[in-house]
Scaffold this motif. Sequence first.
Motif, short mmCIF file in Angstrom:
data_model
loop_
_atom_site.label_atom_id
_atom_site.label_comp_id
_atom_site.label_asym_id
_atom_site.label_seq_id
_atom_site.Cartn_x
_atom_site.Cartn_y
_atom_site.Cartn_z
N TRP A 140 -0.58 -0.54 -9.03
CA TRP A 140 -0.60 0.51 -8.00
C TRP A 140 -1.26 1.78 -8.52
N ARG A 181 8.71 1.60 -0.38
CA ARG A 181 9.68 1.68 -1.48
C ARG A 181 9.75 0.34 -2.22
N ARG A 186 -2.41 4.17 -5.60
CA ARG A 186 -1.39 4.05 -4.54
C ARG A 186 -0.06 4.72 -4.92
N ASN A 235 1.02 7.64 -5.21
CA ASN A 235 1.49 8.75 -4.38
C ASN A 235 2.20 8.26 -3.12
N ASN A 236 1.92 7.02 -2.76
CA ASN A 236 2.48 6.49 -1.51
C ASN A 236 3.58 5.45 -1.73
N ILE A 237 3.90 5.18 -2.99
CA ILE A 237 4.92 4.17 -3.30
C ILE A 237 6.04 4.81 -4.11
N GLU A 238 7.26 4.68 -3.62
CA GLU A 238 8.45 5.18 -4.32
C GLU A 238 9.05 4.03 -5.14
N LYS A 249 0.83 -1.21 0.00
CA LYS A 249 0.00 0.00 0.00
C LYS A 249 0.86 1.26 0.00
N SER A 250 2.06 1.15 0.56
CA SER A 250 2.98 2.28 0.63
C SER A 250 4.38 1.75 0.85
#
Length: 419
Positions: free
Chosen positions: A181, A154, A186, A188-191, A151-152
Amino acid sequence: MTAPVAKPIDVLIVGGGSAGIAVAASVHKRRPGLAITIIEPSETHYYQPGWTLVGAGVFTPERTRRSTVDLVPKGVEWLRTSVRQFHPEANEVELQDGSRRRYRLLVAAPGLKLDWEAIPGLSAALGQNGVTSNYRYDLAPYTWRLVQELKSGRALFTQPPMPIKCAGAPQKALYLSADHWFRQNRLNNIEIAFHNAGAVLFGVKDYVPALMEYVRKYRTDLRFESRLVAIDGRGRTATFSEKGADGEAAEVTRPFDFIHVCPPQVAPDAVRDSPLAGPAGWIDVDDATLQHKRFETVFALGDVCSAPNAKTVAAARKQAPVVAENLLAVLDGRSLPAVYDGYGSCPLTVERGKIVLAEFGYGGKLLPTFPTWMLDGTKPTRAAWFLKERMLPEIYWQGMLKGREWLAAPALARAREVA
């Protein structure tokens, strides 16, 4: 009394993967009376191009596997073992039990070795703590599970130095994961970062513009000349050797919540330690005829050969008829008639439902199967996805492995003379 010398096998094929079974079928179809033997230790045969789609929840794992016994052409012998040593000067191979098999012609297609042990900590980390790889049948489902659960955090994707099988596969995992994603809101929350040991995104520049559109869409941090050198699964950290602006390499350790690893890849041990190997360890063949440069009774195709083409199933599909034609010419005392142009294909799954269909040969020359008005491979299309998802598996099982050379018949121009 001296034991009688066994009659040599007409065509001995080492390896019962995609390339080995395809060439067995092509030779058997052309000349059914030949004694053909396949040496292959595995009872299970895998359609490896499908693992990318398993890792994206499109295919089930079971769709990519069948029993080897059901795929070996009728009339072809299967020895369930592996080769310990090659003795091309004697036209023999030594099997794992120490026995030998003599041949008139050898076709070497044992594939390559996924060198998981080359990266400290990787083997122990796989399949847990967010560490996965679509390069293994048992791990591709874990990839999809991780993608759904993240969900979030790296997400890292790695690509080792070339050559590797299907050079686009590390990117395919990235795009399909990021697409999920994106659809789940999602991103915005995953790099996301792509650590590529090479200096470019893809080796054929014509396909790069379309791929870069997706790199930007998925907000991917491209890190070129960045090679995975160690992994700590429990600590969820990965260490990379990265080249800086000054040209010097330095090690950088990054934490992760998800990491998809593509392992380094080398020729099998029995090949690297044999007279067949060239300077880089691959079987040293003529790029056009696929005949060994020093041993006239030896041909090689698929991932193990030294030809500078993309190591893909699509390449093996084109190579098999070339080898079949040329080895029959050797048996008949004729000049080699068939030429391989380096064709390979990489269906780059940039999102669920769209593919950039890369098709190219030696030197990066574009070799599209279809006219541009029908399917422009440099752009993402639904037609290419339909080809990948629906048609290519059937072409593989019902065409390539049965000696049906749809769109793969060799060009029977006069090949250049091979010493």
